[in-house]
Design an enzyme around this catalytic site. Structure first.
Site, PDB file in Angstrom:
ATOM      1  CG  HIS A   1       1.330  36.290  16.207  1.00  0.00           C
ATOM      2  ND1 HIS A   1       2.034  37.204  16.158  1.00  0.00           N
ATOM      3  CD2 HIS A   1       1.283  36.202  17.733  1.00  0.00           C
ATOM      4  CE1 HIS A   1       2.771  37.791  17.258  1.00  0.00           C
ATOM      5  NE2 HIS A   1       2.371  37.163  18.123  1.00  0.00           N
TER       6      HIS A   1
ATOM      7  N   GLY B   1       0.602  -1.195   0.053  1.00  0.00           N
ATOM      8  CA  GLY B   1       0.121  -0.005  -0.068  1.00  0.00           C
ATOM      9  C   GLY B   1       0.871   1.340  -0.015  1.00  0.00           C
TER      10      GLY B   1
ATOM     11  CD  GLN C   1       2.367  32.645  19.475  1.00  0.00           C
ATOM     12  OE1 GLN C   1       1.355  33.331  19.501  1.00  0.00           O
ATOM     13  NE2 GLN C   1       3.422  32.912  19.950  1.00  0.00           N
TER      14      GLN C   1
ATOM     15  CG  MET D   1       7.314  32.923  15.925  1.00  0.00           C
ATOM     16  SD  MET D   1       5.564  32.731  16.660  1.00  0.00           S
ATOM     17  CE  MET D   1       4.923  34.411  16.523  1.00  0.00           C
ATOM     18  N   GLY D   2      10.369  30.641  17.378  1.00  0.00           N
ATOM     19  CA  GLY D   2      11.442  29.660  18.010  1.00  0.00           C
ATOM     20  C   GLY D   2      12.251  30.261  19.095  1.00  0.00           C
TER      21      GLY D   2
ATOM     22  N   GLY E   1       4.376  -7.385   4.444  1.00  0.00           N
ATOM     23  CA  GLY E   1       4.359  -8.202   3.340  1.00  0.00           C
ATOM     24  C   GLY E   1       5.462  -7.951   2.603  1.00  0.00           C
TER      25      GLY E   1
ATOM     26  NE  ARG F   1     -27.944  10.453   7.498  1.00  0.00           N
ATOM     27  CZ  ARG F   1     -28.268  11.553   7.184  1.00  0.00           C
ATOM     28  NH1 ARG F   1     -27.388  12.187   6.301  1.00  0.00           N
ATOM     29  NH2 ARG F   1     -29.701  11.914   7.402  1.00  0.00           N
TER      30      ARG F   1
ATOM     31  CG  ASP G   1      -2.705  -0.397   8.489  1.00  0.00           C
ATOM     32  OD1 ASP G   1      -3.456   0.393   8.210  1.00  0.00           O
ATOM     33  OD2 ASP G   1      -2.740  -1.372   7.891  1.00  0.00           O
TER      34      ASP G   1
ATOM     35  NE  ARG H   1      -5.366  -5.079   5.498  1.00  0.00           N
ATOM     36  CZ  ARG H   1      -4.407  -5.527   4.971  1.00  0.00           C
ATOM     37  NH1 ARG H   1      -4.302  -6.493   4.301  1.00  0.00           N
ATOM     38  NH2 ARG H   1      -3.161  -4.861   5.107  1.00  0.00           N
TER      39      ARG H   1
END
Ligand code: ADP
Length: 762
Positions: A655, A16, A658, A567-568, A111, A284, A157, A201
């Site tokens: 900003h 996959g 944030q 930023m940081g 697999g 639903r 998964d 699965r």
């Protein structure tokens, strides 16, 4: 004189598809070229290996340009029946030898990794058989006695042993939480019930974490079927009680492989029927299906794939002839190697345990963190809390924010309040941070006061940077005393840590402060001591990469250099990791500083690149990388000295970093940390001398650090900034974003401007 032939590496994606596979292919190809290997893509996975001919194509630096942000896999993937048989694998070996390939990196699920392990084991016998059949010469066979195989976990998964996360799982969780968030708003408007089926699965990771992150009301996962034979009754009871308590929507998340205790499949249609009959309302079903695989990979997946791809090539280079294959994964933010065979066996053991209905074993094999998340989920999905035990001592615990808002703060408060209330404790929220604490702005919170808080950004309780000074202590002590607060959880950034430390130090003078105190790291800057990651940083990172992707698209037709400021504060985490995730050519970090020499070299690189046909360049600069060489200074310098060869634009993201709803990663981290914080407060509150801690995630585990050590650990972080784990990604970024001409005739340097040339897989 015989020239030694370059090592030849084959790379394939199989099974996959998973978002992030492209980033892994890009990292593998460029790292291998950088180490003078020749790289071949094997298109359509093992099927291409069996078919040979034009399915195997040599790649160059530019073949993998512009693919970092693309979902799927440009080299194609397939499921191959032929490869499952020995004659098919014989043909596959013949194809590899035709191209002189005896090094292989396989990116795929369980697999595909099993297939890779088999190919390694059978290689000598298959090569001998090709000689016997006269399909290859004895000399060719002698040159390739072994194949070196490395596996990368590629599966949405998150079901592979040997890694905390597989490539694609985080992006799939993004899709799930986005979908459930969207459904919740429409469901709430009509007071509807939705059954959301997600992939998985044999592994309920996506259902479990998707439900945890989105605040769903019930989850059904394969490794832990609902207890008892009347679970349908209980599920409906919980949903009914939830409605009566004020919940307007009901969301049931079900993994596609969910079953009951007797191994009978629980389909979403069955669940819909049960709900419709017993709740007497319209239900639903939404099957998310392939949407979960699609779209641009998240920042985490891009970086995980890039780091693993780089490490896989290093593993190939370090292998000695005949080395057993290994899986390269990530555990606690560090590269982890696991023998491939062991990884496959352990992965399969979970599937086997579920098939044998040995669910306890399946849960044990999934590991401690998974079990803890499941147990937390069971509490959080309750319609209402357990009633307090008669005679139980009910603690009064308060929650407060401090510092700038960080996405995930609300998720943490929700988890703390619900987990506390469920244990019979009384939970209090302080409004507007320490200002509120000083003013006595504190109120009791109950189960429903945090209803719907899991997915919302910002900070509902309010937060600010006010740090109390000595003169405020009296007012704070009075608030504690008036409300008889017995424990405090501060969810915030550095200003909050400092404030809590001050209260802790003032304990001798203010007995009210002699309660357990916890600091929980929440800041997009990711600059707190004692934690590899803080809540909010992942959301900010994703906001940045979305913005940079858009900026890159805006400049298709011109020669343009963007200087993007992120930023940081004094921590370069956001700059470095967003640079890695977007393929920026240069990042400027406070940990390294900026010199005039750097800027000159970067300018020379820009001039050279644009002269040779480059169309776009992206530089990412942390806001505090240098006090004088500002974003504006750098932009002016590049523009002026570029002398019209290219335009320069600055983009200060500000900003938007944030804001936004928290990513699944931030929601899960917030929930996990809050659960530990409440456990700690409850355990400590009864003791004579109460501990105070700052908590965090260190190499994947939640740790509590003594608050007394805060100044020492903070000093250590600022004195030794280069020791932070994420700085190890700098050499990777340097290799992958270097200009192509380094490798010979290929022009058009750089990452962002290159559409993929031959990478369509067609
Ligand atoms: P995933 O890798 O995502 O788990 P699959 O289980 O479909 O996906 O495996 C992908 C491919 O790996 C298969 O189509 C097949 O070519 C190969 N493969 C899987 N299992 C085996 C096996 N037992 N022996 C040989 N090859 C296998």
């Amino acid at each position: 004189m015989a020239v030694e032939q370059a090592k030849r590496l084959g790379v394939l994606t199989s099974g996959g598809d998973a978002p992030g596979m492209n980033a892994a292919v890009r990292a593998i190809v460029r790292t291998a070229l950088d180490r003078n290997m020749e790289v071949y893509a094997i298109y359509e996975g093992y099927q291409g290996m069996v078919e040979g001919e034009n399915r195997v194509r040599k790649l160059n630096w530019d073949s993998v340009g512009g693919i970092l942000q693309r979902g799927g896999t440009i080299i194609g993937t397939a499921r191959s029946e032929a490869f499952r048989s020995r004659p098919g694998r014989l043909q596959a070996v013949s194809t590899l030898l035709e191209h002189g390939i005896d090094n292989l990196i396989v990116i795929g699920g369980d697999g595909s990794l099993y297939g890779a392990s088999l190919l390694y084991q059978e290689w000598p016998a298959l090569v001998a058989e090709l000689v016997t059949q006269d399909r290859i010469s004895a000399e060719v066979a002698a040159r390739h006695p072994h194949i070196t195989v490395v596996g990368l976990p590629g599966s949405i998964d998150n079901d592979i042993f040997g890694t905390d996360m597989t490539i694609g799982a985080d992006t799939a969780l993004h899709r799930i939480t986005q979908a459930v968030d969207a459904l919740s708003s429409t469901a709430a408007s009509h007071q509807r019930t939705f059954v959301v089926e997600v992939m998985g699965r044999h592994c309920g990771y996506l259902a479990l974490m998707g439900a945890l992150a989105s605040g769903a009301d019930w989850a059904l996962i394969p490794s832990s079927p609902p207890a008892g034979d009347n679970w349908e009754e209980r599920m409906c009871e919980v949903l009914k009680t939830g409605r009566a308590a004020g919940r307007r929507d009901s969301i049931v998340v079900v993994a596609e492989g969910a079953c009951d205790r007797h191994g009978h499949r629980l389909t979403s249609e069955y669940i819909k029927k049960v709900l419709e009959e017993r709740l007497d309302e319209d239900v639903r079903v939404i099957i998310l299906g392939h949407i979960q695989r699609g779209g641009s990979p998240s920042a985490f997946d891009r970086n995980l794939s890039t780091i693993l791809g780089y490490a896989a090539v290093e593993e190939i280079l370090a292998a000695v002839p005949g080395s057993a294959p290994c899986l390269i994964g990530m555990r606690g933010n560090r590269i982890a190697r696991t023998p491939l065979q062991h990884s496959v066996e352990q992965t399969r053991a979970v599937t086997a345990a579920i098939e044998e209905q040995d669910f306890d074993k399946a849960m044990t094999l999934r590991g401690h963190n998974y079990q803890a998340a499941f147990s937390t989920l069971r509490t959080l999905v309750r319609a209402l809390p357990h009633a307090p035990t008669p005679g139980q001592k009910r603690l009064r615990l308060a929650v407060i924010h401090a510092g700038a808002p960080a996405p995930g703060m609300n998720t943490a408060v929700r988890a703390a309040v619900r987990l506390g209330v469920d244990q019979g404790q009384r939970m209090f929220g302080v409004r507007n941070g320490f200002q509120g604490l000083i003013a006595g702005d504190i109120h009791e919170m109950n189960w429903m006061s945090v209803n719907g808080w899991a997915p919302i950004g910002g900070a509902e309780l309010g937060t600010n940077r006010k740090t109390p000074s000595g003169k405020d202590f009296y007012a704070i002590a009075r608030t504690f005393e008036e409300h008889e607060i017995q424990g405090l959880l501060m969810i915030g950034g550095w200003s909050g840590y400092e404030a809590i430390y001050q209260l802790f130090r003032a304990r001798d003078n203010f007995p009210a402060f002699n309660i357990p105190l916890v600091c929980l790291p929440a800041t997009i800057d990711n600059d707190l001591p004692g934690s590899d990651l803080s809540i909010g940083a992942d959301t900010a990172l994703n906001s940045i990469i979305e913005a940079v992707d858009k900026i890159k698209q805006s400049a298709v037709a011109s020669r343009r250099c963007f200087v993007v400021e992120v930023m940081g504060r004094n921590c370069g985490y956001l700059a470095q990791m967003s640079g890695l995730a977007t393929g920026a050519e240069r990042v400027y970090l406070p940990e390294e500083g900026v010199t005039l020499n750097n800027l000159q070299a970067d300018l020379a690189m820009l001039i050279d690149g644009f002269r040779h046909g480059k169309r776009l360049s992206v530089m990412i600069r942390n806001e505090n990388a240098h006090p004088l060489y500002t974003t504006s200074f750098m932009s002016t310098l590049f523009a002026e000295e570029g002398k019209g060869l290219f335009d320069v634009r600055q983009a200060i993201l500000g900003h938007l970093q944030q804001g936004g709803n928290p990513t699944p990663f931030d929601r899960i981290l917030a929930t996990r940390l809050a659960a530990t914080a409440i456990e700690f407060l409850v355990a400590e509150a009864g003791k004579a001398s109460q501990a105070a801690v700052f908590m965090g995630l260190q190499t994947g585990q939640v740790q509590l650090n003594n608050l007394e050590d805060l100044p020492r650990m903070a000093d250590l972080t600022s004195q030794r900034p280069k020791e932070q784990w994420w700085l190890d990604t700098r050499p990777i970024a340097r290799v992958l974003s270097q200009p192509a001409p380094h490798f010979g005739a290929q022009e058009n340097a750089g990452e962002p401007d290159q559409p993929s040339h031959d990478g369509s897989g067609a």
